[in-house]
Write a protein that holds these residues in place. Structure first.
Motif, short mmCIF file in Angstrom:
data_model
loop_
_atom_site.label_atom_id
_atom_site.label_comp_id
_atom_site.label_asym_id
_atom_site.label_seq_id
_atom_site.Cartn_x
_atom_site.Cartn_y
_atom_site.Cartn_z
N ALA A 160 0.73 -1.25 -0.08
CA ALA A 160 -0.01 -0.04 -0.05
C ALA A 160 1.05 1.26 0.08
O ALA A 160 2.08 1.21 0.52
CB ALA A 160 -0.86 0.06 1.18
N TYR A 161 0.41 2.14 -0.80
CA TYR A 161 1.24 3.49 -0.63
C TYR A 161 0.15 4.92 -0.83
O TYR A 161 -1.12 4.65 -1.27
CB TYR A 161 2.04 3.52 -1.98
N LYS A 162 0.59 5.73 -0.54
CA LYS A 162 -0.11 7.08 -0.46
C LYS A 162 0.13 7.98 -1.47
O LYS A 162 1.48 8.10 -1.76
CB LYS A 162 -0.10 7.80 1.09
N ARG A 163 -0.85 8.57 -2.43
CA ARG A 163 -0.54 9.29 -3.48
C ARG A 163 -1.63 10.56 -3.36
O ARG A 163 -2.85 10.29 -3.34
CB ARG A 163 -0.79 8.73 -4.63
N GLY A 164 -1.24 11.62 -2.80
CA GLY A 164 -2.01 12.79 -2.56
C GLY A 164 -2.78 12.63 -1.38
O GLY A 164 -1.81 12.15 -0.26
N SER B 261 -3.07 -1.60 -9.75
CA SER B 261 -3.23 -0.48 -8.48
C SER B 261 -4.64 -0.05 -8.65
O SER B 261 -5.35 0.26 -9.60
CB SER B 261 -2.15 0.58 -8.54
N LYS B 262 -5.15 -0.07 -7.30
CA LYS B 262 -6.62 0.59 -7.19
C LYS B 262 -6.56 1.42 -6.10
O LYS B 262 -5.89 1.12 -4.90
CB LYS B 262 -7.45 -0.58 -7.04
N VAL B 263 -7.31 2.45 -6.00
CA VAL B 263 -7.40 3.35 -4.66
C VAL B 263 -8.42 2.73 -3.95
O VAL B 263 -9.28 1.90 -4.30
CB VAL B 263 -8.17 4.88 -5.54
N THR B 264 -8.16 3.21 -2.62
CA THR B 264 -9.02 2.36 -1.60
C THR B 264 -9.55 3.78 -0.80
O THR B 264 -9.40 4.58 -1.09
CB THR B 264 -7.93 1.63 -0.60
N ASP B 265 -10.50 3.24 0.10
CA ASP B 265 -11.33 4.35 0.65
C ASP B 265 -10.76 4.32 2.10
O ASP B 265 -11.41 4.91 3.06
CB ASP B 265 -12.96 3.97 0.76
N CYS B 266 -9.71 3.66 2.55
CA CYS B 266 -8.95 3.67 3.64
C CYS B 266 -8.31 5.08 4.17
O CYS B 266 -7.86 5.80 3.10
CB CYS B 266 -7.85 2.68 3.81
N VAL B 267 -8.21 5.51 5.50
CA VAL B 267 -7.58 6.69 5.76
C VAL B 267 -6.18 6.33 6.57
O VAL B 267 -5.44 7.11 6.73
CB VAL B 267 -8.54 7.64 6.70
N GLU B 268 -5.92 5.05 6.84
CA GLU B 268 -4.61 4.64 7.52
C GLU B 268 -4.26 3.54 6.50
O GLU B 268 -4.64 2.76 5.81
CB GLU B 268 -5.00 3.91 8.74
N LYS B 269 -2.94 3.58 6.57
CA LYS B 269 -2.08 2.80 5.56
C LYS B 269 -2.24 1.27 6.02
O LYS B 269 -2.24 0.51 4.88
CB LYS B 269 -0.49 3.11 5.62
N LYS B 270 -2.16 0.95 7.18
CA LYS B 270 -2.24 -0.49 7.60
C LYS B 270 -3.82 -1.11 6.98
O LYS B 270 -4.02 -2.16 6.70
CB LYS B 270 -2.46 -0.48 9.16
N ASP B 271 -4.81 -0.16 7.09
CA ASP B 271 -6.08 -0.59 6.49
C ASP B 271 -5.97 -0.77 5.20
O ASP B 271 -6.59 -1.81 4.51
CB ASP B 271 -7.34 0.46 6.95
N ALA B 272 -5.31 0.09 4.41
CA ALA B 272 -5.22 0.16 3.11
C ALA B 272 -4.48 -1.15 2.59
O ALA B 272 -4.83 -1.87 1.48
CB ALA B 272 -4.37 1.29 2.16
N LEU B 273 -3.19 -1.65 3.61
CA LEU B 273 -2.48 -2.98 3.37
C LEU B 273 -3.32 -4.05 3.64
O LEU B 273 -3.30 -5.05 2.61
CB LEU B 273 -1.45 -2.92 4.09
N LYS B 274 -4.24 -4.04 4.23
CA LYS B 274 -5.23 -5.18 4.46
C LYS B 274 -6.17 -5.23 3.47
O LYS B 274 -6.30 -6.34 3.00
CB LYS B 274 -6.10 -5.04 5.68
N GLN B 275 -6.61 -4.10 2.83
CA GLN B 275 -7.47 -4.16 1.57
C GLN B 275 -6.71 -4.83 0.61
O GLN B 275 -7.16 -5.58 -0.41
CB GLN B 275 -7.88 -2.95 1.30
N ALA B 276 -5.40 -4.52 0.22
CA ALA B 276 -4.70 -4.85 -0.71
C ALA B 276 -4.48 -6.38 -0.56
O ALA B 276 -4.42 -6.95 -1.53
CB ALA B 276 -3.26 -3.99 -0.60
N ARG B 277 -4.15 -6.96 0.60
CA ARG B 277 -3.93 -8.27 0.70
C ARG B 277 -5.16 -8.93 0.40
O ARG B 277 -5.21 -10.03 -0.19
CB ARG B 277 -3.30 -8.51 2.20
#
Length: 434
Positions: free
Chosen positions: A44-48, A64-80
């Motif tokens: 997971a990574y942040k852009r803007g 690569s897909k945008v997530t609705d997460c506000v925390e990187k750890k949550d975005a990583l869970k979504q990615a996994r």
């Protein structure tokens, strides 16, 4: 051979697992999770101001897909999770077809109807056809309470059909609506939006079994009277009497439908050819096949006078709305009947004429004369003239000879009697006994 309490186990008496044969892997107790966990490489990574998930899809390609997460750890869970699901699709643990169908089933029917309209436009179906088909689909879904694709059930459509029958609607009315909804669900199934067609078992009624209006032909003796009043008749629906006469005559001689006649432009009339003809483009015909219908030289000359001052793309006939055409023809028939009645001076014979159905829109058998009857007249007159039915089929552009035989076979002059007489020509001579 080892015997005793520790046989087949280790020194502590615990069961020893069996060795794995070379070239084979030990089966995992949770295959789906093992497959997913083994291939996870997501990040997971942040852009803007947004977090993105990077993972391998079911084809093994990085996306690569945008997530609705506000925390990187949550975005990583979504990615996994996305990558784990993709791995299971790739291995066949998750059925992609079923998953896609489940997703489509949650979409509104209106959104699918919009896609179906786009498909019909791409297939170059007419605007009238698209509008009518969409209207029938929406009508059935509204009546049956279908809101999303997953709601469509055969029971609801059957109940809708029953309501039409209770309202005394004709078989043709029921058939046209069922054709629309069944073509819709068939398209959905073929496109993978439905796993199976819920309406595959519903049968459409045959319009032939319940015709509310049988059409009659214009009798050969009726045409001269109609032609007479048109040459001296008033303007109707924006058309002169002579123009209406040419319209009716062209319809009778070619068998063209009202939509086909409406589509004709000057450029489609080949009136100076050795065999004058009228061509119709595929997009305007019922079977979506280009047509070429021949006409007699005298009709070609009169059509040439009609289009003399028109441009190549100008319509040949200035036809009114479909419903107005029927009214226009009925008014012309009424004028022709008045002229026919007026021509008889003898009171008794005139009374007989008034009781007849000559030039009446509906004859004594209840058969209706409308504008489409002009096409029916074409086939009927050809049959009466003794034209072979396979030729009548070609002129009428019927899909099968069976349709031609069923419609016009009974009109062949003396066909049955002539056939019986011809039997004698193939019989062997009688043996003369001594």
């Amino acid at each position: 051979m080892c015997v005793g309490p520790n046989a087949g186990g280790n020194k502590n008496g615990r069961a020893r697992s069996h060795p794995v044969a070379p070239g084979r892997t030990r089966s995992h107790p949770d295959t789906a999770k093992h497959i997913a966990r083994k291939s996870i490489m997501a990040s997971a990574y942040k852009r803007g101001n947004k977090y993105y998930a990077s993972f391998k899809d079911e084809r093994g390609q990085w996306v690569s897909k945008v997530t609705d997460c506000v925390e990187k750890k949550d975005a990583l869970k979504q990615a996994r999770k996305w990558e784990a699901d993709a791995a299971m699709r790739r291995s066949g643990v998750i059925d992609s077809v079923s998953e896609s169908a489940e997703s489509q089933a949650k979409r509104t029917i209106e959104s699918h109807v919009a896609d179906f309209e786009a498909k019909m436009k791409a297939a170059r179906r007419s605007e009238d056809h698209i509008s009518r088909t969409s209207k029938f689909i929406r009508e059935i879904c509204t009546h049956s309470g279908f809101e999303i694709l997953g709601d469509i059930r055969a029971d609801g459509v059957v109940q809708y059909t029953a309501s039409l029958i209770d309202a005394d609607k004709s078989a043709r009315t029921v058939e046209s609506r069922l054709t629309a909804i069944k073509s819709f669900t068939k398209w959905l199934t073929e496109g993978g939006k439905l796993l199976r067609d819920p309406l595959a078992g519903i049968k459409k009624p045959s319009p032939r079994s319940d015709r509310r209006h049988e059409r009659r032909m214009l009798l050969p003796k009726e045409w001269p009277w109609l032609e007479y009043v048109l040459h001296n008749g008033p303007n109707r629906c924006g058309m002169t009497g002579k123009e209406r006469c040419l319209l009716y005559e062209t319809a009778i001689e070619t068998g063209l439908r009202s939509k086909e006649l409406r589509s004709l432009t000057r450029g489609q009339l080949l009136l100076h050819a050795d065999r004058p003809a009228i061509t119709v483009k595929a997009r305007s015909t019922k079977n979506k096949t280009a047509a070429k219908q021949y006409v007699r030289a005298d009709l070609a000359d009169r059509l040439q006078s009609l289009i003399a001052n028109k441009t190549t793309k100008t319509p040949v006939f200035n036809l009114p709305h479909e419903t107005s055409i029927a009214k226009m023809l009925r008014a012309d028939l009424a004028d022709a009947r008045k002229a026919w009645l007026k021509q008889e001076r003898d009171p008794d014979k005139r009374a007989q004429r008034e009781e007849s159905d000559f030039l009446e829109p509906v004859n004594d058998a209840g058969e209706l004369l409308d504008f489409h009857s002009m096409r029916h007249t074409c086939g009927a007159w050809l049959a009466i003239a003794g034209t072979p039915l396979n030729v009548v089929q070609q002129v009428m552009r019927h899909s099968t000879i069976t349709l031609t035989v069923d419609t016009y076979g009974h009109l062949l002059p003396g066909a049955t009697a002539d056939a019986i007489d011809q039997l004698s020509s193939i019989q062997e001579p009688s043996i003369q006994l001594a």
